[in-house]
Design an enzyme around this catalytic site. Structure first.
Site, PDB file in Angstrom:
ATOM      1  N   HIS A   1      -3.394  -0.428   4.264  1.00 24.26           N
ATOM      2  CA  HIS A   1      -4.672  -0.128   4.939  1.00 24.26           C
ATOM      3  C   HIS A   1      -5.842  -0.036   3.946  1.00 24.26           C
ATOM      4  O   HIS A   1      -5.753  -0.586   2.866  1.00 24.26           O
ATOM      5  CB  HIS A   1      -4.527   1.133   5.799  1.00 24.26           C
ATOM      6  CG  HIS A   1      -3.299   1.055   6.669  1.00 24.26           C
ATOM      7  ND1 HIS A   1      -3.275   0.380   7.858  1.00 24.26           N
ATOM      8  CD2 HIS A   1      -2.033   1.508   6.465  1.00 24.26           C
ATOM      9  CE1 HIS A   1      -2.043   0.439   8.369  1.00 24.26           C
ATOM     10  NE2 HIS A   1      -1.275   1.113   7.540  1.00 24.26           N
TER      11      HIS A   1
ATOM     12  N   GLU B   1       7.831   3.671   4.119  1.00 25.49           N
ATOM     13  CA  GLU B   1       7.106   4.516   5.072  1.00 25.49           C
ATOM     14  C   GLU B   1       7.322   5.962   4.632  1.00 25.49           C
ATOM     15  O   GLU B   1       8.370   6.553   4.881  1.00 25.49           O
ATOM     16  CB  GLU B   1       7.634   4.305   6.494  1.00 25.49           C
ATOM     17  CG  GLU B   1       7.327   2.930   7.080  1.00 25.49           C
ATOM     18  CD  GLU B   1       5.898   2.802   7.624  1.00 25.49           C
ATOM     19  OE1 GLU B   1       5.074   3.714   7.411  1.00 25.49           O
ATOM     20  OE2 GLU B   1       5.629   1.773   8.269  1.00 25.49           O
TER      21      GLU B   1
ATOM     22  N   GLU C   1      -3.697   7.898   6.406  1.00 27.54           N
ATOM     23  CA  GLU C   1      -2.652   7.112   5.748  1.00 27.54           C
ATOM     24  C   GLU C   1      -3.190   6.340   4.546  1.00 27.54           C
ATOM     25  O   GLU C   1      -2.548   6.277   3.490  1.00 27.54           O
ATOM     26  CB  GLU C   1      -2.034   6.137   6.758  1.00 27.54           C
ATOM     27  CG  GLU C   1      -0.905   5.307   6.176  1.00 27.54           C
ATOM     28  CD  GLU C   1      -0.358   4.282   7.173  1.00 27.54           C
ATOM     29  OE1 GLU C   1      -0.806   4.278   8.333  1.00 27.54           O
ATOM     30  OE2 GLU C   1       0.518   3.487   6.770  1.00 27.54           O
TER      31      GLU C   1
ATOM     32  N   HIS D   1       3.160   2.802   2.585  1.00 28.73           N
ATOM     33  CA  HIS D   1       2.562   3.265   3.842  1.00 28.73           C
ATOM     34  C   HIS D   1       3.053   4.666   4.182  1.00 28.73           C
ATOM     35  O   HIS D   1       3.984   5.183   3.561  1.00 28.73           O
ATOM     36  CB  HIS D   1       2.976   2.341   4.991  1.00 28.73           C
ATOM     37  CG  HIS D   1       2.322   0.996   4.942  1.00 28.73           C
ATOM     38  ND1 HIS D   1       1.366   0.607   5.839  1.00 28.73           N
ATOM     39  CD2 HIS D   1       2.499  -0.043   4.082  1.00 28.73           C
ATOM     40  CE1 HIS D   1       0.965  -0.626   5.546  1.00 28.73           C
ATOM     41  NE2 HIS D   1       1.645  -1.041   4.480  1.00 28.73           N
TER      42      HIS D   1
HETATM   43 ZN   LIG Z   1       0.732   1.616   7.637  1.00 29.19          ZN
END
Ligand SMILES: [Zn+2]
Length: 240
Positions: free
Chosen positions: A10, A145, A24, A79
């Protein structure tokens, strides 16, 4: 010289998951900057490239094209998760993936879980999915993640410096193991820090706190006294 490509997820207009006063994109950048700093400081023969080192927006295609062009030896896309439930850590490889990507995922996942399990993080396992970052990268590629932004217990962990440090350490250790990197000699595990240089993981918060006038911007690594804490509390109160 091995080239490691770290892709902070992102950025810019795309914050990723937002909840519990966390974004995030910020956590992805802090962990990524920390991975670059530690890998290059502690290991020989490795160079870390980042898709972004500031809060800017990039298309997925731009990220994989840059990594492919650089001829990186591996790619890790960093992420945080969202979607509720019990939270935890998980990693992804592409569904139709090479043995090398499987092996990278296995060592990375194992090292990261070893670093964070002391904080009670749930292991959601090693998964495969059709994700752009893993599919379009020509080198072994894994997407991590790192806990759930929207799960209160995970968000509380992500706000702790030692959890961020552990996530960084796990990524560093996994990448070093996979590439067989040699630790720099004569380098103590913990070197004395320069109090005038802000740590990468704290840089965005330090900049914001300075901009808001809570700190004067000097000596980011110095300890705080009770009287300095009192002045800080007063500034926070006055800001309300
Ligand atoms: Zn993400």
């Amino acid at each position: 010289m091995k080239i490691v490509w770290i892709d902070p997820g992102h950025g810019g207009k795309d914050p990723g998951a937002v909840a519990n006063s966390l974004r995030e994109k910020d956590i992805a950048l802090i962990v990524s900057l920390g991975v670059k700093q530690r890998l290059e400081a502690e290991y020989e023969g490795v160079q870390v490239h980042l898709s972004r080192s500031t809060d800017v927006f990039l298309e997925l295609k731009e990220r994989t094209e840059a990594a492919n062009k650089a001829g990186a030896d591996l790619l890790v896309s960093i992420h945080c998760n969202a979607g509720g439930g019990a939270g935890g850590f998980e990693s992804f490889r592409y569904t139709g993936v090479s043995a090398a990507s499987r092996s990278l995922q296995n060592v990375l996942h194992t090292e990261i879980m070893a670093a964070i399990k002391t904080f009670g993080v749930i292991d959601r396992g090693q998964k495969a999915a059709n994700l752009h970052m893993c599919r379009e990268s020509k080198m072994p590629a894994v997407l991590t993640e790192n806990l759930f932004i929207d799960v209160a217990s995970d968000a509380a962990k992500l706000k702790r410096q030692e959890v961020i440090e552990a996530l960084i350490a796990g990524h560093v250790s996994g990448i070093a193991k996979y590439l067989g990197l040699k630790r720099k000699e004569g380098k103590p595990m913990t070197k004395e820090r320069d109090i005038n240089v802000v740590s990468s993981w704290a840089a965005p918060a330090w900049e914001a706190a300075t901009k808001n006038g809570y700190f004067d911007g000097t000596r980011p690594g110095a300890p705080i006294t009770r009287e300095e804490a009192a002045v800080l509390i007063m500034r926070l109160e006055n800001k309300k």
